[in-house]
Every structure is written in C-alpha cells, then in structure tokens.
Design an enzyme around this catalytic site. Sequence first.
Site, PDB file in Angstrom:
ATOM      1  N   GLU A   1       0.894  -1.343  -0.121  1.00 20.85           N
ATOM      2  CA  GLU A   1       0.041   0.166   0.066  1.00 20.85           C
ATOM      3  C   GLU A   1       0.714   1.350  -0.083  1.00 20.85           C
ATOM      4  O   GLU A   1       0.595   2.193  -0.666  1.00 20.85           O
ATOM      5  CB  GLU A   1      -1.002  -0.030   1.292  1.00 20.85           C
ATOM      6  CG  GLU A   1      -2.290  -0.907   0.983  1.00 20.85           C
ATOM      7  CD  GLU A   1      -1.945  -2.565   1.642  1.00 20.85           C
ATOM      8  OE1 GLU A   1      -0.612  -2.592   1.804  1.00 20.85           O
ATOM      9  OE2 GLU A   1      -2.857  -3.355   1.276  1.00 20.85           O
TER      10      GLU A   1
ATOM     11  N   HIS B   1     -10.460  -4.229  10.826  1.00 15.96           N
ATOM     12  CA  HIS B   1     -11.162  -3.957   9.385  1.00 15.96           C
ATOM     13  C   HIS B   1     -12.523  -3.423   9.694  1.00 15.96           C
ATOM     14  O   HIS B   1     -13.425  -3.595   8.730  1.00 15.96           O
ATOM     15  CB  HIS B   1     -11.391  -5.294   8.829  1.00 15.96           C
ATOM     16  CG  HIS B   1     -10.321  -5.902   8.090  1.00 15.96           C
ATOM     17  ND1 HIS B   1      -9.125  -6.592   8.794  1.00 15.96           N
ATOM     18  CD2 HIS B   1      -9.757  -6.337   6.756  1.00 15.96           C
ATOM     19  CE1 HIS B   1      -8.401  -7.187   7.904  1.00 15.96           C
ATOM     20  NE2 HIS B   1      -8.658  -6.819   6.608  1.00 15.96           N
TER      21      HIS B   1
END
Lengths: 351, 349
Positions: free
Chosen positions: B81, B150
Amino acid sequence: MTESATAHDQSPVPASIDASTMRQMYAKMHLIRTFEERAAEQYMRGNIGGFLHLAIGEEAAVVGAVAALRPTDPITSTYREHGQALARGSDPNAVMAELFGRTTGLCNGRGGSMHLMDREHAFYGGYGIVGGSIPLAVGLGFAINYRHEDGVVMVMFGDGATNQGVLSESMNMAKLWHLPVIFFCLNNQYGMGTSITRAASDTELFTRAQAFDMPSRRIDGMDVMAVYSAVNDAAEYARTAHEPSMIEALAYRYRGHSMSDPDNTRPEEEKARWRARDPLITFERVVLGDAIATPEELEQLRAANVTRIDEAVSFAEGSPQVPISALADNVYTHPWNTNPRGGAVMPGADQ
Amino acid sequence: MEHQPARWSGHAGCRSVSTSTPTSVSYREALTQAMREELQRDANVFLMGEDIGLFEGSFKVTRGLLTEFGPTRIVDTPISEAGFVGLGIGAAMSGLRPVIELMTVNFSIVAMDQIVNNAAKVRYMFGGQVSVPMVIRMPGGAGHQLGAQHSHSLEAWFTHIPGLKVVCPSTPYDAKALLKTAIRDDDPVIFLESEGLYAKKGPVGGAEDLIPFGQGIIRREGTHCTIVAVSRMVWIALAAADILANEGISCEVIDPRTTRPLDLGMIATSVRRTNHCVVVDEGWPECGLAANVAAHVYEACFDWLDAPIGRVNAADVPMPYAHDLEQAALPRADDVAQAVRATLARRER
C-alpha cells in the site's frame, strides 16, 4: 565495515569521459563544497533555521551521478540535497535564498534546506522522511512508460533507507513493471549516528536488489569517474532494456548528520582515513595528470566559485522575507478559502 | 464559493427514490460508471490497486474495466500500500491522474506516510511547483463483523490534514458525481466509500453531472433539530428522523457530502433556524468528525443554540467481533433519536 568493502570491488570499467565534462564535474564538486561550507557558516550566524544536513565529502557521488544523466531525466533525493540541486543547474542564489527562507528561494521559502525542488531542472525534490521519496520516483518512472517516453528516473537515497520497507516495495514494482529507474544508494555508512554495521544484517547493500532479480553493483563513491561511469551504464540499460537497476556508492560525510550533531561517536581514525581520499583532491590529481586543466585554470575556477557563493549569500540576505499574507498560498491548486486559521470551512456562516 | 441555500441542487434526494426504476443503479455501479466515463474522457486517468483488474475489485467496483481499458490503465498491484500510493503520487506529480483503490480504509494506515507527508504536502512545501491530481478511493465503516482491524472510520484523520480534500458520499447520485469531481480535481482527494452502501440503489446523473466540493445538501427539511451526518450515517439520521416524526419532532438532516471543505454555511443556516444540533459520526468520539463539526457550529451559532450540541459516535473501543457487541458499538437510529430528544429536553430545563 571491512577495509575490503572500501575497495572498488564492483566498479565498472570507466566509460570515456570528455575533457569538458571532467572540467564541469570538478567545477560542480568545488561549487558544492564551497556552498556547503558557506551554508554552515550562515547557519552558525543564525541566518538559516531548522535542520541543515551537509554533503561535504559526498560531492563525487552527487556530481558523478547527476552528470551522467540527461538534464531532463527526473531525480529525487533525500533531505541532504543542496548538492543535487546545484549539480542539476539550480541557481545558487535561489538555493541559498531557500535556506534563508526568503521569497526568492527555489520553493519561495516554504521548503527550506530539506525540501528543495526545481522542476524546471527536473529535480523532483528533497524529502524529509527516510525512504519516503522512493515510491514517488517509481511513479515518475511509471509515468515515463505510460507516456512511452525515453526518460530515466534516478532516486537517490542513503544507506538508512535500505532498512525501510518502502524500498523493497518500490524495487519490486519497478522490476515487475519494467520501469526505467536507477536506485542510487549513497552509502555514507551512517544512519544519523548509527553505523551501518549496527543497522544492516548485510552491509553489502547492493545485494538488496538481488531479491528482485535486479542488477546491482557497489562502486567507489569517492571517485567521480567511477560514479559517472556506473550511472551512465545504468541509464543506458534503463533506456534500452527498460529495466531498473541499483547502484551502491560507498562514500563518507565529513560532518555530523546535521549541524546540530557534534559528531563525537564516529572513530577519529575512520574519519581521517576517509578524508585522506577526499574526492576533490583525488579528482584534481586526475584532472591535472591528464592535462584536462592547468593548475592556474583550476585556481581561477575555484575563485569564481567562491565569488559565486558570496553573491548567493548576499542575494539571500538581501531578499525579502515571505509576507505573512502568503501563509496559505499553494495548500491547494484552487483554494476555496484563504484563511489559514479555518481552512476547513466554507464561508457563509459569518453573516 | 457561495453555497446554495436551496436543497436539492437540481437532482433527486435519497429519500424520493424508487429502487425499481430502470435508471436506478447501485452505489457500486455508480462508482464504476464514474470511473468508466472518466477513463474514456481523459487518457491521463488510470486505476491502480490490489485485485482491481482480473479479480474486478474486492467489492467489484471496477467490474469490467480491465476488459474495456486493458492492463496499462487498470493496474493490479502487489500488496504494497505505501509503495503504490507513493507511486501514484509520483505519477500525479508528473501530470497523470491516478485513481488509487485501497481495498479498505484500514489499509490506508499502512500508506499514511505517503498520504500525509507526500500527497498532502508536496505542493505547499515546494512552493506550488507541482500538483497532485490523485484520488485515493477506499471503503470504510463497520457492521459486517470484521473485527477490530477491518472496521475503521477514519474521516477525522484525513479531514485533519491541510492539502487533502475529503469526500464521503451517501447516495449513488453523489457517489458518481463526486467521484467525477474528484478525478478532475487538481489536488489529492480522499474518497471514502461505505461498505454498507455498495448495494444501495438510486438514480445517477450523466457524464457531466458533477457536484462541487464543499456543497452540502438538505436530505430532509425540519424545524426542531438539525442532524448532521455523512455517508452511511445519513441513512441512520433519516431513520431517526422518521422515528422522531412519530413523536411530533421535526428534524432537518444535512449531509455536507465533503468534510474538507465543509459546508458550514449550510449547517449554520439550519442551526440558526432550529436552534438545536446533533452530529452523527461513525468514527470514534475523541477528536472526531462530530467533535470538529460541533466546534465549528459552536463558533458560528453560539448565540442561537438553545442546548448543547449532541454527538453520536461509535463506542470508544476497538470494534468487537461478536454481532451484538458490534451493533452496540455503532451509532444506531435509536441512539440518534435519543440524542435529539435529550438535546430538545435541555431547552425545557
């Protein structure tokens, strides 16, 4: 760091370098040394704020690498980047004025020593986070391929950055997507005060590239000719084979990490050993030995550089401070609110 | 920029939509349409992210785009990322218009150095020599039992950063129009989608229907209390307004649509009329989005307020896995209704 590691263990056969390029490289190296010494003096006088990281001792690595590229090939660097800007052709006046934080600086006084950029010269900036600029350079390489151009990007980083994960991510993507990027590690052997021998499990940093099936080599970063040759080869490889590569240039900075570092932890013997291989003195011997220039010509050149940097200091001192009214300029390309005290808010609530 | 006091900005609001009309598309498809149209319009636009090509996106937002535009413009990445967000920034600095997908907002934390130190700052610190015309899209929010790592709502983190623009669409129409605005914007835009809204249907605009940033919308008119919310929380606020309507309480629901810039003008105009305000925020309470909006409203409306501003946030805990615990940790319509009742009750004390 073993003695053998300082040898030219992987140096290429030097490409032929014409006399004019050699003279220019010597001139740039001396210009950078002069600039850095004057910057240190101005810092001590309080004319330069913040951090000031000097590249004295690293001139061969900086100048050789930059000289081997086309002027349009993008470069990114670290926060020790005055030399890259000067090597690229940035006006010393504008570089010094940036250090002084004046409107006439390269970045209008918004960047300072650590954040020089000169887009006109394809110098895409100095960055303050170790390793942080590496993926940006890969992005510049991605854009070159996307547009089917033939440029080459050189990202210059230090030994410290090789222990940042983002280098691995960037090398992987550059190789995976065949991007024209030269990963140029200027290994000055210290991440601030920590020796590479205390920070890296394998101090042969060029081997990092092997994990990505990327060619790499270590060169003598104190030898401007060796640096020029290696980068010249890497640029040719990137332009023709459309592949990245890595160069590790072994060098040494004479000063501490920044002006605030008293440099009392590195061994004196080590400092003396590297200073004995001073890149300016060794290259001067080559230039004189090969009759590239006469001693008088070099003396004139050095005197001109001193005058040039004197002028840069005068220019910076005489340049206007940035007006406070310009505090919020360039936060956005199209600002919606020029009030820096409440920049998140749309007008309309104050009536 | 003058904000429009008018409500609907020329398009249907989310409450008047029939999901059975043929023009009705999902929030997910609205986003796909926006990207497809912008990819067709501008060759500098490319998409990059994890599993966005062959796999068509973790949430299928990029469905069909690899087939249509090919691997040069729809780029599958390694799981890096920080690396590919940084790559996007570099590409944007040289004039391309990357649309980076982070599989979820949670992974933006890995890339935060690139977003905060590079995307948001290079224009300013280099004296305006470069722009970063980049969009980073990412779904966030909780409610699917994905647990602590998450389930983030990081609107406040991004809104904190000068140099970024932050978009939080709540309807398919807004998702499409705001994403098109984002892609055409010359600065870095954080585009926060909601996992809980991808299947939500509604009408969408055409290829040139854009919504400027900083322009909110009144989702429901009312007179007693102003409720401010973005993204999925708009729907929670509307459900609360329905509950309260049965009690004779009339709520005005405002969706600022972007949190940076924030349409404080619209919010303040409403609060000066209703004299009460509740802010709903799916993120944590401390230094959160609701806290920020409340601070602005206090500054703009102190003399008009009849009671302290109410805040409804996620619970101040990492998101739990167990279903009932997770539901209890999230703002619900009942929580919002209760906050409005409490705010209104303060007036009578």
